[in-house]
Design a protein around this motif. Sequence first.
Motif, PDB file in Angstrom:
ATOM      1  N   TYR A  50       0.857  -1.108   0.055  1.00 19.28           N
ATOM      2  CA  TYR A  50       0.102   0.130  -0.147  1.00 19.28           C
ATOM      3  C   TYR A  50       0.908   1.095  -0.074  1.00 19.28           C
ATOM      4  N   SER A  90       2.558   1.587  -3.455  1.00 17.93           N
ATOM      5  CA  SER A  90       1.895   1.936  -4.357  1.00 17.93           C
ATOM      6  C   SER A  90       1.221   3.345  -4.442  1.00 17.93           C
ATOM      7  N   ALA A 123      -0.798  -2.582 -10.752  1.00 20.90           N
ATOM      8  CA  ALA A 123      -0.352  -1.992  -9.652  1.00 20.90           C
ATOM      9  C   ALA A 123       1.097  -2.231  -9.320  1.00 20.90           C
ATOM     10  N   ARG A 172       1.936  -5.602  -8.223  1.00 19.06           N
ATOM     11  CA  ARG A 172       1.892  -6.957  -7.116  1.00 19.06           C
ATOM     12  C   ARG A 172       2.744  -7.924  -7.542  1.00 19.06           C
ATOM     13  N   PRO A 200       6.390  -0.846  -7.754  1.00 18.86           N
ATOM     14  CA  PRO A 200       5.129  -0.064  -7.695  1.00 18.86           C
ATOM     15  C   PRO A 200       5.324   1.256  -7.249  1.00 18.86           C
ATOM     16  N   ALA A 246       3.768   4.677  -9.159  1.00 16.80           N
ATOM     17  CA  ALA A 246       3.376   5.639  -8.316  1.00 16.80           C
ATOM     18  C   ALA A 246       3.727   7.216  -8.608  1.00 16.80           C
TER      19      ALA A 246
END
Lengths: 436, 235
Positions: A391, A394, B51, B53, B75, B79
Amino acid sequence: MSTKDSIERFRTEFLEARSERQSDEPGWLTLVRTQALERFLDKGFPTPRDEEWRFTNVAPIVSGSFEAAPAGSDSDAAALKKRFQIGEQESHDLVFVNGRWSRDLSSVGDLPEGVAVTSLTDALSEHGDELQPILSQGSGDDTAFFDLNEAFLSDGAFVSVPKGVVVERPIHLIFLSLAPGKPTVVHPRNVVIGEAGSQVRILETYAGVGDAVYWTNAVTQVLAADNAVVDHYKLQRESASAFHVASLEYVQGRSASVSNHSLSLGARLARHDIRAELAGEGADVTLNGLYVVKGKQHVDHHTVIDHQVAHCTSRELYKGVLDDASSGVFNGRVIVRQDAQKTDSQQSNKNLLLSNEALVNTNPQLEINADDVKCAHGATIGQLDAEALFYLRSRGIAQQEAQRILTEGFMADVSDRIRLAAVRETLRGLLFREAA
Amino acid sequence: MTALIEIKDLHARAEGKEILHGINLTIQPGEVHAIMGPNGSGKSTLSQVLAGRDSFEVTKGQVLYQGKDLLDMSPEQRACEGLFLAFQYPVEIPGVNNTYFLKAALNAIRKHRGEDELDAMDFLKIVREKVKLVELDEDLMNRPVNEGFSGGEKKRNEIFQMAVLALKIVSSGVNSLRNDERSILVITHYQRLLDYIVPDHVHVLFDGKIVRSGDKELAMKLEEEGYGWLETKAS
């Protein structure tokens, strides 16, 4: 060297130390020392066969040929002291270099009327009557290390706060070890007496630098009389090759309130024995701890909370972060005696393993002999939450930084409870820097 | 014009089982796309692969993001390049303050763009503005990330983060932050999508493939008839 020899050499050293010691030492103390030495020689060092030492092997201490530390130079120590001072907030500083009180580096400053903050050896003449029963009582369960400290105790801090007196500023006891080039040992002994209704905040810092090999064998005894408040912190920042063994004991009177944070970051091997005796009704104790280790460090906390009488409260929260091939031990005993009805006790130990090689042994123990009590305990061992890590990443945060943020988050409920802002900030700085 | 995102013949598997069997999709800047599909069609695998993963293995095909190989990026790189994944069920992170987390994220992205890190005051200004925009309770900023948030608060917090962090593309989740630069890819099972956002293009994912593409009429048909009619056609 056989174990027998390694113990017998303490007898020789004891006799040498006695002949060098000032002749004005009170006779009762000499007797206390001699008895402690005999106890030590009788039992010897603990081994992993002893239940309380199963996961902490002190063989490197036993075979380490540690000599009594020589006096350190004050100029080296002055530089070191600067590094380990805390925050902007002014404190009453008592500095010890290689186990000896340094008058020059200490800055006790103004204290409220009747408050004593001084070296233990200095206190022997003026406060002998108070000290004799404390130094003569032995420990709750005398360990070899406690006995050795008693036999060889060099110096340490004496803090005494009279009835009803509040000491506003924290008292900082700084123990510095300078690297003398060969393995040395010091046996600091601290005594804190908080008389009825007094309030005091104490920080103990143990520090050394680099790879210096030395052994600190400390004992701190705290008496919190009726309604006394003691807010106590220990910051263990010994050198990466040091050994730190310490006992801490609280005896609490009626409605006395004690809070302790044990923050253990340094040393190759650190063992903390912490014991709180709730001896007066309505007393409360908080034992919190944070241990953060890496490399091949080993850290061990053994705590005992002894509910002896009714209506006492105890809260215990220990958190550990272990990286690389480090190892940790938490052993928390809560004893509720037969008379200790209405005991309210909570204990928790949580561990975060940051590598596959890190290891922790946790053992919360409840011994309940009363029937009307509220006790809860638990322990967890886990890794960083992969979902949380993803999280953060990301959202643009790099993996290493994300790990740091989550690790800091894991420790937050202990670090946020540190009331002394300077300690909280120092700790945050240390952990932040270490992880960066 | 370079497409913002170009998915070409994407195959992916998890735990040894192939789930995506060749996805093709191109999104231009400013477009809003929706991928809809029944349970097990590969929606979540597709969003997780986009994303970054690592529990999914891409076995064939590629994804280009502004002409660059997206699958080659970590990741955090994705972003920083402007890809934002809004989670349907974001994780709770005890001990990590929401403001602290968001500031770390924004500064990481700014650093990547070669911009100065924001100080506390400037950051607070942005937070105040965006909190108002997405109607998020400002008190939530002082709590640990998502901890104890209601389902609605969690979703709102995602949209809020997107408003603060994301420039170009958003995948999955519902929002009202359409503009010319920002492309949105909504990946959802939820058929009443049109209540929230009107997509330019609608795609139906079925058994790891896009079986049909159309405009919002397709979404309306799915809303009325469900996925049943697709199953009979596919088999």
